[in-house]
Design a protein around this motif. Structure first.
Motif, PDB file in Angstrom:
ATOM      1  N   VAL A 153       0.819  -1.219   0.000  1.00 62.84           N
ATOM      2  CA  VAL A 153       0.000   0.000   0.000  1.00 62.84           C
ATOM      3  C   VAL A 153       0.854   1.271   0.000  1.00 62.84           C
ATOM      4  CG1 VAL A 153      -2.054  -1.011   1.031  1.00 62.84           C
ATOM      5  CG2 VAL A 153      -0.254  -0.134   2.521  1.00 62.84           C
ATOM      6  N   SER A 315      -9.226   1.548   5.533  1.00 60.39           N
ATOM      7  CA  SER A 315      -9.085   0.159   5.108  1.00 60.39           C
ATOM      8  C   SER A 315      -8.082  -0.586   5.989  1.00 60.39           C
ATOM      9  CB  SER A 315      -8.631   0.114   3.650  1.00 60.39           C
ATOM     10  OG  SER A 315      -8.302  -1.198   3.275  1.00 60.39           O
ATOM     11  N   ASP A 317      -5.975  -2.636   5.144  1.00 61.98           N
ATOM     12  CA  ASP A 317      -4.668  -2.760   4.482  1.00 61.98           C
ATOM     13  C   ASP A 317      -3.645  -1.797   5.069  1.00 61.98           C
ATOM     14  OD1 ASP A 317      -5.830  -4.604   2.850  1.00 61.98           O
ATOM     15  OD2 ASP A 317      -6.109  -3.252   1.150  1.00 61.98           O
ATOM     16  N   TYR A 318      -4.141  -0.743   5.712  1.00 61.26           N
ATOM     17  CA  TYR A 318      -3.247   0.293   6.240  1.00 61.26           C
ATOM     18  C   TYR A 318      -2.937   0.084   7.720  1.00 61.26           C
ATOM     19  CZ  TYR A 318      -4.452   2.486   1.841  1.00 61.26           C
ATOM     20  OH  TYR A 318      -4.620   2.731   0.506  1.00 61.26           O
TER      21      TYR A 318
END
Length: 436
Positions: A153, A315, A317-318
């Motif tokens: 990311v 999100s 993902d972070y």
């Protein structure tokens, strides 16, 4: 522009390629003289203006607003400015200030210094780090032309920010608005330096191919974007990154505009790109508020905590980025808490052990730096400590060796007492020294 080539009496093909000029640039007083005369004569002879755009600069006054003059000696010595801040900093300052819109300015050395620190020096530091862990030369040929593909990311985010920078700077240049063109550069270089590079440092050190390719591509593209505004640092970076099939100078390379297919792809992915940038913005906000909470609680960042709760949604993902930045084990979304970000400040024995380990690693790394050792240099660590410290070293010996690149760690009661004192807390006090 036409008289200098004796047109229309000679060089009859000149007009097809050179008339009208793309732009003319002059000091504001010329709007009633040179600009005007050229415009009138061209209109009489050819029925149209001789230029498509006009860039008019204002007047640079002394810092107190007085007109600069030799008799008053109220202007800074340019050579002193060059030596203190560099030519690029002064040029960037002039090209990014209201003087480029025909307005008068009071010269500000402080502004030149700020640009030197926040743009030129910061970019130099990023490049200096890249040079420590570069892409191998044999793998560089052909690299840097196409955008790298990465699932990380951070890489996705900085490449999205680079696309934004290209778009915004190009828009400013096409409008002949230098303030608009230069405005996004400081923020991008800040993002690159204090967020992307800092959070990607370990990946790059450990040889992560995607991270290295991403940083290489960003720096090479950024050199092209910076070239009109900071030509010397742009050329320096370009010459050190260019491949055998690249242009000899960054000033001979093409502006990084997108192809038609790339523009379509960017348009189709616009929502996705905006989502990436917004998610990272929220993650950074949580990290910033979490660091403030740590400071208020008097807990060092090297001390791990169990969790952080936040009302700011982003999100998953972070999550790993925020966890690393705040040094917490878990992130919990909770919209019923009082503050946007709240830390669990309960430090268990396990968390305390981890915090103590990190403090010792940091102290050992500082000692390595003082000895001017490079990361590949293997060391031996010896020193003195009490029984509690000896037990601590024994429990953590294997990972301390890896973290400090040590072949041997021998710290215990009765050891050498002439080393550097490192006090973790009242129970953990070490006197250590390193030997290469």
């Amino acid at each position: 522009p036409f008289a200098q080539d004796h047109y229309p009496f000679e060089n009859l093909n000149w007009k097809k390629k050179n008339f009208p000029a793309g732009f003319v640039a002059e000091y504001i007083a010329q709007t009633r003289t040179w600009f005007y005369y050229t415009h009138v004569i061209s209109s009489i002879l050819f029925g149209k203006a001789p230029f498509k755009n006009v860039v008019t600069t204002g007047t640079i006054l002394a810092e107190d607003g007085e007109k600069m003059s030799k008799s008053k000696n109220n202007f800074p010595d340019p050579w002193i400015l060059f030596n203190k801040y560099g030519v690029d900093a002064l040029r960037f300052y002039l090209m990014s200030c209201p003087v480029m819109k025909g307005e008068d300015i009071n010269f500000s050395e402080k502004s030149v210094q700020d640009i030197s620190n926040k743009i030129i020096s910061r970019l130099n530091n990023v490049f200096a780090f890249y040079e420590l862990y570069p892409i191998p030369e044999q793998a560089r040929y052909g690299a840097g032309r196409d955008k790298p593909k990465s699932e990380n990311v951070l890489d996705i985010w900085i490449l999205a920010r680079l696309d934004e920078l290209i778009s915004e700077t190009t828009d400013g240049m096409e409008k002949y608005d230098m303030i608009l063109a230069t405005k996004p550069m400081e923020l991008f270089i800040e993002d690159l330096s204090i967020w992307y590079l800092r959070r990607s440092r370990d990946r790059i050190k450990n040889g992560d191919r995607e991270a290295k390719q991403t940083l290489y591509f960003v720096l090479k593209t950024l050199a092209k974007i910076m070239a009109p505004f900071a030509p010397f640092i742009a050329e320096d970076i370009w010459l050190k990154l260019k491949n055998k099939d690249d242009e000899e100078s960054v000033h001979l390379s093409k502006w990084p505009q997108k192809t038609f297919l790339e523009k379509i792809k960017l348009f189709l992915n616009k929502g996705k790109t905006r989502k990436v940038i917004n998610n990272m913005k929220k993650a950074r906000e949580v990290a910033s508020l979490g660091l403030e909470a740590r400071q208020k609680a008097g807990i060092k960042v090297r001390q791990p905590l169990q969790r952080v709760s936040t009302t700011i949604a982003f999100s998953e993902d972070y999550n790993v980025i925020v966890k690393d930045e705040l040094n917490v084990r878990d992130i919990i979304y909770n919209n019923s808490i009082e503050n946007p970000v709240e830390l669990d400040t309960n430090i268990t024995p396990e968390l305390e052990e981890e915090g103590n380990y990190r403090e010792l690693v940091r102290a050992g790394q500082d000692l390595r730096k003082e000895e001017n050792l490079i990361p590949s240099d293997t060391i031996r660590i010896i020193g003195d400590t009490g029984p509690i410290g000896e037990d601590f070293i024994e429990r953590n010996q294997s990972r301390l060796k890896v973290a400090l690149n040590a072949s041997e760690i021998k710290i215990g009661p009765g050891g050498p007492t002439d080393g550097r004192e490192i006090k973790i807390n009242n129970e953990l006090v070490f006197k250590i020294k390193i030997e290469k």
